[in-house]
Design an enzyme around this catalytic site. Sequence first.
Site, mmCIF file in Angstrom:
data_model
loop_
_atom_site.group_PDB
_atom_site.id
_atom_site.type_symbol
_atom_site.label_atom_id
_atom_site.label_comp_id
_atom_site.label_asym_id
_atom_site.label_seq_id
_atom_site.Cartn_x
_atom_site.Cartn_y
_atom_site.Cartn_z
ATOM 1 N N GLU A 187 -2.613 -7.100 7.185
ATOM 2 C CA GLU A 187 -1.335 -7.097 7.894
ATOM 3 C C GLU A 187 -1.416 -7.968 9.145
ATOM 4 O O GLU A 187 -2.511 -8.330 9.615
ATOM 5 C CB GLU A 187 -0.965 -5.647 8.270
ATOM 6 N N HIS A 228 0.824 -1.216 0.000
ATOM 7 C CA HIS A 228 0.000 0.000 0.000
ATOM 8 C C HIS A 228 0.857 1.263 0.000
ATOM 9 O O HIS A 228 2.047 1.249 0.325
ATOM 10 C CB HIS A 228 -0.919 -0.002 1.222
#
Length: 219
Positions: free
Chosen positions: A85, A12
């Site tokens: 994550e 990201h």
Amino acid sequence: MQDVTRVIAVRHGETAWNVDTRLQGQLDVPLNPRGREQARRAGLALAHDKPDVIYASDLSRAFDTAQAIAEAVDMTVLPDPGLRERHFGLWQGHTYAEVEQGWPDLSAKWRARLPDFGPEGGETLLGFYERSVATAARLVSQHPGQTVVLVAHGGVLDCLYRAASRIALNAPRTWELPNTGINRLLWTGDGFTLIGWADVHHLDDEVRDESADRVGHAA
């Protein structure tokens, strides 16, 4: 002959917590303005790859990065929470320095990459690795012979690098995980193979790898 699936894995774009070296984990931290621009540039860079499908973590920093890529190729993004994550439990929201100061003994276990260690309320490293690689394998195996984009997080990409390179989970990290770095792998029924890593040619300024676990990095 096995059909080979081309995999493009992207971290990201930048967030304010990346800048602050603060553990985001599974907290939903948005892209900052620089991160949104990085995502836009990643989309332009990947337009010529003509992906067949785009998957992303459902956390906004990854999903919005994937959305910028999707807009460049006129596609939609398919969210999957398996690409999130690592969950860092009580440590989420703390800086690396705060973790080291507040939990020195546990921080040492984390930095030593002990596979069975996880912060209170969080995932162990081994559990996170198995979840990340299994999710990626599940998604890309549905697209034999196609090009699949996976937009996720630094920890997830680290797991994919290790799986593709056959590097032990507790081995020190020497490779970069820059925001919107473009990473290329191949997938067959035998697993992942590494082709190219941390391509940031689409960015025209210094890239950030704030993670505290890379060899030679001072958190």
